[in-house]
Design a protein around this motif. Sequence first.
Motif, short mmCIF file in Angstrom:
data_model
loop_
_atom_site.label_atom_id
_atom_site.label_comp_id
_atom_site.label_asym_id
_atom_site.label_seq_id
_atom_site.Cartn_x
_atom_site.Cartn_y
_atom_site.Cartn_z
N ASP A 113 0.83 -1.38 0.13
CA ASP A 113 -0.12 -0.10 0.17
C ASP A 113 0.86 1.08 0.13
N ILE A 114 1.87 1.20 -0.86
CA ILE A 114 2.80 2.50 -1.08
C ILE A 114 1.92 3.45 -1.82
N LYS A 115 1.71 4.85 -1.07
CA LYS A 115 0.86 5.91 -1.64
C LYS A 115 1.40 7.06 -0.88
N PRO A 116 1.09 8.17 -1.36
CA PRO A 116 1.37 9.45 -0.75
C PRO A 116 0.90 9.65 0.62
N ALA A 117 -0.29 8.97 0.95
CA ALA A 117 -0.82 8.91 2.26
C ALA A 117 -0.34 8.20 3.11
N ASN A 118 0.54 7.35 2.80
CA ASN A 118 1.24 6.45 3.76
C ASN A 118 2.79 6.83 3.88
N ILE A 119 3.18 7.91 3.50
CA ILE A 119 4.60 8.55 3.55
C ILE A 119 4.25 9.97 4.36
N LEU A 120 4.86 9.79 5.51
CA LEU A 120 5.11 11.11 6.50
C LEU A 120 6.34 11.93 6.07
N TYR A 121 6.16 13.32 6.35
CA TYR A 121 7.35 13.94 5.63
C TYR A 121 7.35 15.26 6.45
N SER A 122 8.72 15.55 6.99
CA SER A 122 8.98 16.79 7.44
C SER A 122 10.39 17.11 6.76
N ARG A 123 10.92 18.18 6.69
CA ARG A 123 12.31 18.68 6.29
C ARG A 123 13.32 18.31 7.30
N ASP A 124 12.79 18.38 8.55
CA ASP A 124 13.77 17.93 9.59
C ASP A 124 14.00 16.49 9.68
N ARG A 125 13.01 15.79 9.69
CA ARG A 125 13.08 14.48 9.92
C ARG A 125 13.06 13.80 8.52
N GLY A 126 12.63 14.01 7.43
CA GLY A 126 12.55 13.23 6.34
C GLY A 126 11.48 12.54 6.34
N ALA A 127 11.52 11.57 5.14
CA ALA A 127 10.32 10.90 4.89
C ALA A 127 10.20 9.57 5.57
#
Length: 614
Positions: A449-463
């Motif tokens: 179930d790889i999709k944008p909604a299952n990837i959390l992202y911030s520039r500090d932590r990354g994806a």
Amino acid sequence: MADVFPSEEKTEPFTPEELHRRLHEGIQVDEVDDAYQDTVPLDDLVVEEAHHKQGIRILVRPLTRNRSVSPGNNNVQWLALRAEVADPLQPVFKVLAVTQTSKDINFSIRIPQSEDENRPPIWCELYYDPTSDCLILWNRSDVPIVLARLSQLDPAAGANFSQEIIPETTKELSPGTWRISIQCIPVLDFRILEKRPAARLVPRSSFDSTITSSVDIVNSFGKRSFLPDADDGEPDSPVAEKRARKEDGQEKDGVIIFMGPKDEQLVFPFPNAARTKEVAIPNGHALLELQKDETAAIPGEGELDQYQLTKREQIATTNASSVFTAEHSEVPDGVITVKVLKTRRANSPNTRPQDTHRNVIQQADIWLREYRSQEDLQHQSIVRLHGGDARYLSLYMEHIDGKDLAARGVWRDASTDLFEGSRSDAVRILRDIAGALHYVHQKRKIHNDIKPANILYSRDRGAVLCDFGLSTWTTDMTTNGGTPYYVPPEFIGQKLRGPASDVWALGVTMLYVLRKIPFPDARGRQGHPKQLYWMIADLNRKPNHGHHTSNRATSAVAQMQQWLGEIYEAKNRLNPRDRVEFLILQMLAPNPNQRITMARVMSELTKETTVART
């Protein structure tokens, strides 16, 4: 308030057929010479408080010589209990005691075929219901069984009865004693015990506060939804009517047991009683009933199953789950993310009891799969699993201070559905998630179930990759679960899915991240000018001319082929001379055997980093 479109990020769960294929472990119980001894009814056996503290939920008495009772762990033991009126010559009676721990979603009964009794084998699953003391019986046998209620303990449960349970059907069982027979042969008695209740502690400062109205919340865990409101299908929380209970004119401080079978208000004193209030809440789900800053004290045997959970901020809630931040007494890292799977859906005139039972089974199975899939994963770009509790279908995970790539107004433009990040964001996301998937594939697992909604992202932590609820082993049968826009072309006709399917899904996700296509899931939105949505399970249905399923299958294939055409058009807009875009192009190869692997992607990205530094 941003608009919410529930169909945008709809992950299709495992189908009933896939659940049917799941097998649960069992243990073999040796023959016992006294199988036919005279025994007292199970209702008459006295269960002590110490037994309740152990979490014992079922007492089992096999009535045949050939026995097999499960599950396959250490929570089944022979227990000697006394009857209320015991025979002095036979003061104790042995039964099997089944303990529900934080890892048990069900109890499996398997009784092999008996030549002496000329009867077929029996296989039944007893699923624990997180919202009540009841169990859901699922007849997995090839033949009908007869279920009889022997208990007279609860008049409200109705008179004794016998009911035939045909194969693959279910029945909700309340606490008390039941008997399973087959072909007029009694084979098993079992008694369901009420579970040990959880306790709830409410801060005095919030006692008279009102509940926040329904608002649209952008989920940092991968799904977008509403807080519960009057029309979301969830029952209104009894907390909405908080009121002080007084005894002899004096307010009584403490904590109240709220999961008792008869809603009895049992109060226990707390050391900080001056700062707390008790709240009377009917039998329900301990974690779903919690409000902000309230604490649930979960009982259990030993440190593993006993803890306290204090709710902080609600992240999101849907018909399938609730996600919020909390503090866990056994997790020293501060705030965690809690995900609780729901098993009770809105009642409607068309809702059948069987549908509710199946939902309990399905959600329990998804919890088990997600827990087992993630418990051994330790990677910086994968959400860390601190633990879980099968008794509440809850998962306790690392809290990520970042929104998912599908979050409107954060990483997704609310009007165009295009990704709002930069080129450097795209490279960071690809590097992090490719590394996470390479690690997962090395473990011989597939995310599915790889999709944008299952990837959390911030520039500090990354994806960071999350939501392993549909994860499978590479040796498992192919699943129909997932989200249709990310299913690979080889699934049509061949029903092939493996590590290469995760690569394809990440390729489609990266087309969105590189702004080559709008957010794919938005195409499922009602009213979208180019609405496109199909069910994954329909892609490989066998033609059945003259039946509506044949039309569904034809439509699903046609819609997916249309979508694949759009993906190929977007792929052709990639620049093969750009290192990153060339990797995405290789991830979207139609032939899975020619598709680049995550190991190769990581190698190429490492080369790019080296070149950039030089």
